[in-house]
Design a protein around this motif. Structure first.
Motif, mmCIF file in Angstrom:
data_model
loop_
_atom_site.group_PDB
_atom_site.id
_atom_site.type_symbol
_atom_site.label_atom_id
_atom_site.label_comp_id
_atom_site.label_asym_id
_atom_site.label_seq_id
_atom_site.Cartn_x
_atom_site.Cartn_y
_atom_site.Cartn_z
ATOM 1 N N THR A 145 0.775 -1.228 0.170
ATOM 2 C CA THR A 145 -0.038 0.024 0.018
ATOM 3 C C THR A 145 1.050 1.321 0.170
ATOM 4 O O THR A 145 0.419 2.374 0.397
ATOM 5 N N SER A 146 1.994 1.083 -0.618
ATOM 6 C CA SER A 146 3.119 2.402 -0.477
ATOM 7 C C SER A 146 3.670 2.315 -1.861
ATOM 8 O O SER A 146 3.727 1.431 -2.463
ATOM 9 N N GLU A 147 4.529 3.622 -1.980
ATOM 10 C CA GLU A 147 5.234 3.728 -3.172
ATOM 11 C C GLU A 147 6.062 4.700 -2.547
ATOM 12 O O GLU A 147 6.165 5.842 -2.096
ATOM 13 N N TRP A 148 7.457 4.585 -3.396
ATOM 14 C CA TRP A 148 8.622 5.357 -3.165
ATOM 15 C C TRP A 148 9.111 5.796 -4.519
ATOM 16 O O TRP A 148 9.032 5.020 -5.484
ATOM 17 N N HIS A 149 9.444 7.132 -4.743
ATOM 18 C CA HIS A 149 9.869 7.657 -5.867
ATOM 19 C C HIS A 149 11.220 8.407 -5.673
ATOM 20 O O HIS A 149 11.313 9.230 -4.934
ATOM 21 N N VAL A 150 12.384 8.082 -6.447
ATOM 22 C CA VAL A 150 13.565 8.763 -6.029
ATOM 23 C C VAL A 150 13.713 9.424 -7.618
ATOM 24 O O VAL A 150 13.695 8.562 -8.514
ATOM 25 N N TYR A 151 14.248 10.638 -7.635
ATOM 26 C CA TYR A 151 14.332 11.377 -8.938
ATOM 27 C C TYR A 151 15.323 12.247 -8.816
ATOM 28 O O TYR A 151 15.756 13.062 -7.772
ATOM 29 N N GLY A 152 15.876 12.641 -10.206
ATOM 30 C CA GLY A 152 16.818 13.809 -10.272
ATOM 31 C C GLY A 152 16.481 14.609 -11.627
ATOM 32 O O GLY A 152 15.750 14.126 -12.438
ATOM 33 N N GLN A 153 16.368 15.750 -11.312
ATOM 34 C CA GLN A 153 15.782 16.672 -12.456
ATOM 35 C C GLN A 153 16.808 17.963 -12.643
ATOM 36 O O GLN A 153 17.536 18.458 -12.009
ATOM 37 N N TYR A 154 16.686 18.128 -13.955
ATOM 38 C CA TYR A 154 17.748 19.327 -14.575
ATOM 39 C C TYR A 154 16.644 20.357 -15.282
ATOM 40 O O TYR A 154 15.775 19.984 -15.690
ATOM 41 N N MET A 155 16.628 21.641 -14.773
ATOM 42 C CA MET A 155 15.815 22.657 -15.348
ATOM 43 C C MET A 155 16.381 23.907 -16.012
ATOM 44 O O MET A 155 17.419 24.243 -15.393
ATOM 45 N N ASP A 156 16.098 24.322 -17.169
ATOM 46 C CA ASP A 156 16.441 25.645 -17.625
ATOM 47 C C ASP A 156 15.468 26.321 -17.647
ATOM 48 O O ASP A 156 14.542 26.233 -18.480
ATOM 49 N N ARG A 157 15.597 27.740 -17.161
ATOM 50 C CA ARG A 157 14.352 28.856 -17.095
ATOM 51 C C ARG A 157 14.992 30.217 -17.669
ATOM 52 O O ARG A 157 16.234 30.529 -17.412
ATOM 53 N N THR A 158 13.941 30.769 -18.373
ATOM 54 C CA THR A 158 14.504 32.287 -18.703
ATOM 55 C C THR A 158 13.223 33.156 -17.900
ATOM 56 O O THR A 158 12.016 32.844 -18.218
ATOM 57 N N PHE A 159 13.659 34.398 -17.212
ATOM 58 C CA PHE A 159 12.838 35.089 -16.845
ATOM 59 C C PHE A 159 12.714 36.339 -17.625
ATOM 60 O O PHE A 159 13.757 37.089 -17.738
ATOM 61 N N GLU A 160 11.594 36.821 -18.098
ATOM 62 C CA GLU A 160 11.555 37.961 -18.835
ATOM 63 C C GLU A 160 11.539 39.346 -18.235
ATOM 64 O O GLU A 160 10.900 39.279 -17.185
ATOM 65 N N THR A 161 12.141 40.325 -18.703
ATOM 66 C CA THR A 161 11.992 41.690 -18.097
ATOM 67 C C THR A 161 10.580 41.829 -18.252
ATOM 68 O O THR A 161 9.910 41.890 -19.391
ATOM 69 N N ILE A 162 9.970 42.450 -17.250
ATOM 70 C CA ILE A 162 8.418 42.795 -17.212
ATOM 71 C C ILE A 162 8.212 44.021 -16.608
ATOM 72 O O ILE A 162 8.900 44.272 -15.514
ATOM 73 N N GLU A 163 7.239 44.774 -16.907
ATOM 74 C CA GLU A 163 7.100 46.169 -16.550
ATOM 75 C C GLU A 163 5.420 46.391 -16.230
ATOM 76 O O GLU A 163 4.562 45.702 -17.012
ATOM 77 N N VAL A 164 5.093 46.328 -15.013
ATOM 78 C CA VAL A 164 3.665 46.491 -14.434
ATOM 79 C C VAL A 164 3.330 48.034 -14.361
ATOM 80 O O VAL A 164 3.880 48.646 -13.537
ATOM 81 N N LYS A 165 2.357 48.352 -14.828
ATOM 82 C CA LYS A 165 1.883 50.020 -14.850
ATOM 83 C C LYS A 165 0.940 49.806 -13.566
ATOM 84 O O LYS A 165 0.183 49.061 -13.209
ATOM 85 N N PHE A 166 1.332 51.135 -12.883
ATOM 86 C CA PHE A 166 0.734 51.484 -11.795
ATOM 87 C C PHE A 166 0.473 53.010 -11.712
ATOM 88 O O PHE A 166 0.929 53.697 -11.155
ATOM 89 N N GLY A 167 -0.780 53.495 -12.272
ATOM 90 C CA GLY A 167 -1.083 54.660 -12.374
ATOM 91 C C GLY A 167 -0.035 55.515 -13.008
ATOM 92 O O GLY A 167 0.247 55.252 -14.267
ATOM 93 N N ASP A 168 0.504 56.590 -12.669
ATOM 94 C CA ASP A 168 1.609 57.333 -13.427
ATOM 95 C C ASP A 168 3.028 56.647 -13.364
ATOM 96 O O ASP A 168 3.899 56.966 -13.944
ATOM 97 N N PHE A 169 3.127 55.500 -12.408
ATOM 98 C CA PHE A 169 4.382 54.868 -12.383
ATOM 99 C C PHE A 169 4.486 53.590 -12.899
ATOM 100 O O PHE A 169 3.360 53.154 -13.263
ATOM 101 N N SER A 170 5.423 52.680 -12.683
ATOM 102 C CA SER A 170 5.519 51.414 -13.224
ATOM 103 C C SER A 170 6.574 50.629 -12.604
ATOM 104 O O SER A 170 7.509 51.041 -11.902
ATOM 105 N N TYR A 171 6.387 49.358 -12.008
ATOM 106 C CA TYR A 171 7.305 48.338 -11.659
ATOM 107 C C TYR A 171 7.921 47.712 -12.552
ATOM 108 O O TYR A 171 7.340 47.606 -13.751
ATOM 109 N N THR A 172 9.203 47.632 -12.292
ATOM 110 C CA THR A 172 9.970 46.890 -13.337
ATOM 111 C C THR A 172 10.720 45.544 -12.886
ATOM 112 O O THR A 172 11.470 45.763 -11.762
#
Length: 465
Positions: A293-320
């Motif tokens: 009634t049980s299960e074991w899972h052993v694993y290894g993972q490799y991940m490649d990620r890209t976070f884009e520059t993003i701007e959020v408007k807030f009234g007359d200002f903006s977050y970056t």
């Protein structure tokens, strides 16, 4: 997860009746110790060990009908119906078999035929579609859990905003403004109100989800594919709307009845406020082994990620939020266990991560996830879970990124915690409704003091086509 259920009481009655028959008695001169050991494993429900000993015993003395019967019963527990059936058919050919024993063997053969029809897939190709629609309330849409990508809902956590004259400032939790060149000013000196930036942006939202599943079940390999599409539209703060595409594909090869290996490929694309935010690719290699009634899972993972520059408007200002690339390696182990007649499922997962980022903020981290899933009745189920994530940054990396002197007094630990619960009611075969809530908290000093929390609640429906 594979589960092995006990066969009906008729099996025990059959074994008892056959113990009294001379033709099913053991030859005490032939490996009685091995047989006794096998029976001890049977009493403890250790079917794999019992099968190995009984197979050996039968290979030494093929005419031991009692051993053949016990082996067939054990293999039924292991869902090896073809092997068990062959042994029962061999027993049925025994000429001195009493009528009542022959009748019980016929019952077992009928049961095996029914089981084989149940487990045999009607098609090697299986399709599925699950849709979900929910509405909810989030009291802090800017809340960021961990490294932005721990779960399916990474949150934007920006630190800078831009004045109309183009100069960038960071807003501290205490209400100061820090410019990128080190200038520290008070908001009133610039004639601006930063209250909207440091207050929690709360909103109601609509969440829609579609999960498309395709599985191919072959004799030697299983191919599992899932495409998840999730969209969250906020009533306020539309710049924090989220759209996620996640595709994963896994090939699984069974090694034996209780072991398998798998390789999984994953691709994610996240959009924030209509703009691309995160793109990632990952590969995971895993090894699973199963018990009763049980299960074991052993694993290894490799991940490649890209976070884009993003701007959020807030009234007359903006977050970056400035973009960067990173790669990560992870090693993990997962344990699943059923309790209380298979009504309670306990899940524990632990993972170690090493993350290298192009912005210089590298870390080593640990993730702990726990969950309990309880099937209250056939219609009602409940889930409770807790996720904890800690990231440890190198002192030298922080000093280099922030331009600090060596030996500066700066914290290097980032902690996140999320606790949640969900209750679901199955209205019919296809339709269910659910209510969920969660609370999250993050404490980090490396980002000039990010201490925030959030509470979410959600009510919705699931429909399985």
């Amino acid at each position: 997860m594979k589960t092995i259920k006990k066969t009906p009481l008729i099996l025990g009655l059959l074994v008892t009746s056959q113990l009294l028959l001379p033709c099913f008695a053991n030859n005490k001169n032939d490996n009685i110790n091995a047989f006794d050991q096998a029976m001890q494993h049977v009493e403890r429900g250790e079917w794999v060990a019992a099968e190995a000993l009984l197979n050996y015993q039968l290979s030494q003395s093929p005419e031991q009908h009692r051993v053949r019967l016990e082996l067939a019963l054990t293999q039924m527990q292991l869902t090896k119906y073809s092997e068990a059936k062959s042994h029962l058919l061999a027993l049925r050919k025994v000429s001195e078999l009493p009528d009542n024993v022959r009748f019980n063997i016929e019952l077992l053969l009928n049961e095996i035929n029914e089981k084989q029809q149940q487990v045999a897939p009607t098609s090697a190709h299986q399709w599925g579609l699950v849709g979900s629609l929910a509405t909810g309330y989030d009291d802090n849409v800017r809340f960021s859990f961990g490294d932005y990508f721990l779960d399916d809902d990474p949150y934007l956590d920006s630190f800078y905003f831009v004045l109309p004259d183009g100069k960038e400032y960071f807003i501290s939790e205490k209400g100061y403004l820090y410019s990128l060149d080190g200038e520290i000013v008070m908001p009133d000196e610039l004639g601006i109100d930063i209250a909207p930036f440091i207050e929690k942006p709360n909103t109601t939202f609509i969440e829609s989800t579609a999960l498309v599943k395709y599985n191919y079940i072959g004799d030697r390999v299983t191919w599992k594919n899932n495409l998840l599409i999730r969209n969250i539209d906020n009533y306020d703060f539309s710049d924090y709307d989220k759209l996620l595409y996640k595709l994963d594909s896994e090939l699984v090869w069974p090694i034996s009845s209780d072991k398998e290996i798998g390789v999984q490929l994953e691709q994610r694309n996240q959009f924030r406020g209509g703009q691309p935010q995160i793109k990632s690719s990952a590969i995971k290699l895993g090894y699973r082994f199963f018990f009763d009634t049980s299960e074991w899972h052993v694993y290894g993972q490799y991940m490649d990620r890209t976070f884009e520059t993003i701007e959020v408007k807030f009234g007359d200002f903006s977050y970056t939020n400035y973009g960067f690339d990173n790669t990560s390696w992870a090693l993990g182990v997962e344990w699943n266990k059923l309790f209380y007649n298979n009504r309670l499922l306990a899940k524990v997962q632990f993972e170690l991560k090493n993350n290298d980022a192009s912005d210089g903020l590298n870390y080593q981290g640990g993730i702990l996830k726990t969950a309990l899933v309880y099937q209250i009745t056939d219609e009602w189920s409940a889930v409770g879970y807790a996720h904890f994530f800690q990231q440890d940054y190198k002192q030298s990396d922080l000093e280099n990124v922030y331009g600090l002197e060596a030996g500066s007094d700066i914290a290097s630990i980032d902690k996140s915690l999320r606790i949640g619960a969900k209750i679901e009611y199955q209205m019919n075969e296809h339709l269910s409704t659910f209510l969920s809530t969660d609370w999250g908290e993050r404490s980090s000093d490396i980002y000039w003091g990010v201490h925030s929390n959030t509470v979410r609640i959600k009510l919705g429906f699931n429909y399985e086509f």
